[in-house]
Design a protein around this motif. Structure first.
Motif, PDB file in Angstrom:
ATOM      1  N   PRO A  22     -31.034  40.193 105.759  1.00  0.00           N
ATOM      2  CA  PRO A  22     -31.425  38.784 105.679  1.00  0.00           C
ATOM      3  C   PRO A  22     -30.450  37.985 104.821  1.00  0.00           C
ATOM      4  CG  PRO A  22     -32.886  40.129 104.351  1.00  0.00           C
ATOM      5  CD  PRO A  22     -31.974  41.063 105.090  1.00  0.00           C
ATOM      6  N   GLU A  23     -30.288  36.742 105.183  1.00  0.00           N
ATOM      7  CA  GLU A  23     -29.396  35.855 104.432  1.00  0.00           C
ATOM      8  C   GLU A  23     -30.150  35.285 103.236  1.00  0.00           C
ATOM      9  OE1 GLU A  23     -26.149  35.083 105.056  1.00  0.00           O
ATOM     10  OE2 GLU A  23     -26.164  36.558 106.675  1.00  0.00           O
ATOM     11  N   LEU A  24     -29.501  35.331 102.065  1.00  0.00           N
ATOM     12  CA  LEU A  24     -30.081  34.756 100.860  1.00  0.00           C
ATOM     13  C   LEU A  24     -29.435  33.408 100.577  1.00  0.00           C
ATOM     14  CD1 LEU A  24     -30.202  37.877  98.521  1.00  0.00           C
ATOM     15  CD2 LEU A  24     -32.071  36.846  99.784  1.00  0.00           C
ATOM     16  N   PRO A  30     -28.858  39.653  95.258  1.00  0.00           N
ATOM     17  CA  PRO A  30     -29.875  40.494  95.921  1.00  0.00           C
ATOM     18  C   PRO A  30     -30.598  41.424  94.950  1.00  0.00           C
ATOM     19  CG  PRO A  30     -27.816  40.557  97.140  1.00  0.00           C
ATOM     20  CD  PRO A  30     -27.551  39.805  95.872  1.00  0.00           C
ATOM     21  N   GLU A  31     -29.962  41.803  93.859  1.00  0.00           N
ATOM     22  CA  GLU A  31     -30.599  42.689  92.883  1.00  0.00           C
ATOM     23  C   GLU A  31     -31.604  41.937  92.005  1.00  0.00           C
ATOM     24  OE1 GLU A  31     -30.098  46.001  92.866  1.00  0.00           O
ATOM     25  OE2 GLU A  31     -28.825  45.665  94.611  1.00  0.00           O
ATOM     26  N   ALA A  32     -31.517  40.613  91.964  1.00  0.00           N
ATOM     27  CA  ALA A  32     -32.399  39.823  91.117  1.00  0.00           C
ATOM     28  C   ALA A  32     -33.684  39.430  91.834  1.00  0.00           C
ATOM     29  CB  ALA A  32     -31.668  38.564  90.638  1.00  0.00           C
ATOM     30  N   VAL A  33     -33.787  39.693  93.122  1.00  0.00           N
ATOM     31  CA  VAL A  33     -34.974  39.316  93.875  1.00  0.00           C
ATOM     32  C   VAL A  33     -36.012  40.428  93.714  1.00  0.00           C
ATOM     33  CG1 VAL A  33     -35.883  38.740  96.146  1.00  0.00           C
ATOM     34  CG2 VAL A  33     -33.575  38.040  95.509  1.00  0.00           C
ATOM     35  N   THR A  34     -37.100  40.129  93.028  1.00  0.00           N
ATOM     36  CA  THR A  34     -38.167  41.102  92.777  1.00  0.00           C
ATOM     37  C   THR A  34     -39.502  40.432  93.023  1.00  0.00           C
ATOM     38  OG1 THR A  34     -38.396  40.517  90.458  1.00  0.00           O
ATOM     39  CG2 THR A  34     -36.771  42.215  90.986  1.00  0.00           C
ATOM     40  N   PRO A  35     -40.559  41.224  93.178  1.00  0.00           N
ATOM     41  CA  PRO A  35     -41.880  40.633  93.361  1.00  0.00           C
ATOM     42  C   PRO A  35     -42.374  39.910  92.115  1.00  0.00           C
ATOM     43  CG  PRO A  35     -41.945  43.004  93.742  1.00  0.00           C
ATOM     44  CD  PRO A  35     -40.564  42.650  93.345  1.00  0.00           C
ATOM     45  N   GLY A  36     -41.889  40.303  90.956  1.00  0.00           N
ATOM     46  CA  GLY A  36     -42.264  39.620  89.723  1.00  0.00           C
ATOM     47  C   GLY A  36     -43.653  39.960  89.240  1.00  0.00           C
TER      48      GLY A  36
END
Length: 96
Positions: A22-24, A30-36
Motif C-alpha cells: 500500500p502507498e503511504l 512504514p515502521e512508525a505506523v502502529t495501532p497505538g
C-alpha cells in the motif's frame, strides 16, 4: 457465470496475484505506523470480554455432558436414576 467464478478464484490465489504494497502518505515511515494505544485498548477489552464468555460456555458444556451421561445411565438396563439435589421432572431429568 464462469468468468465471475474465474475472477473470484484468481483474486483469492495469492501466488497468482502478489500482494501490492500500500502507498503511504509522503514523509510517513512504514515502521512508525502502529495501532497505538487505542488499538491496544480495543484488543485488551475484547480479551477481557471473552474470558467470562468462555468460562460460561465451558460450564454450560460441562452441565450438558453431565446430563447426557446421567440420562444414558438411566436408559441402561438396571440403571438407576441420578441422585442428588434438584427436582426430577416427568422425563427423569434432574433440574438444578
Amino acid at each position: 457465470m464462469s468468468a465471475v467464478l474465474g475472477a473470484w478464484v484468481l483474486a483469492r490465489v495469492p501466488l497468482l496475484n502478489p500482494p501490492v504494497e500500500p502507498e503511504l502518505r509522503p514523509g510517513l515511515d512504514p515502521e512508525a505506523v502502529t495501532p497505538g494505544l487505542l488499538g491496544f485498548v480495543v484488543v485488551f477489552g475484547v480479551v477481557l470480554a471473552a474470558i467470562p464468555l468462555l468460562r460460561s460456555f465451558a460450564s454450560k458444556m460441562r452441565r450438558v455432558n453431565h446430563r447426557s451421561r446421567s440420562r444414558s445411565r438411566v436408559d441402561e438396563p438396571g440403571g438407576e436414576p441420578p441422585t442428588g439435589g434438584g427436582d426430577a421432572d416427568e422425563d427423569g431429568a434432574v433440574r438444578r
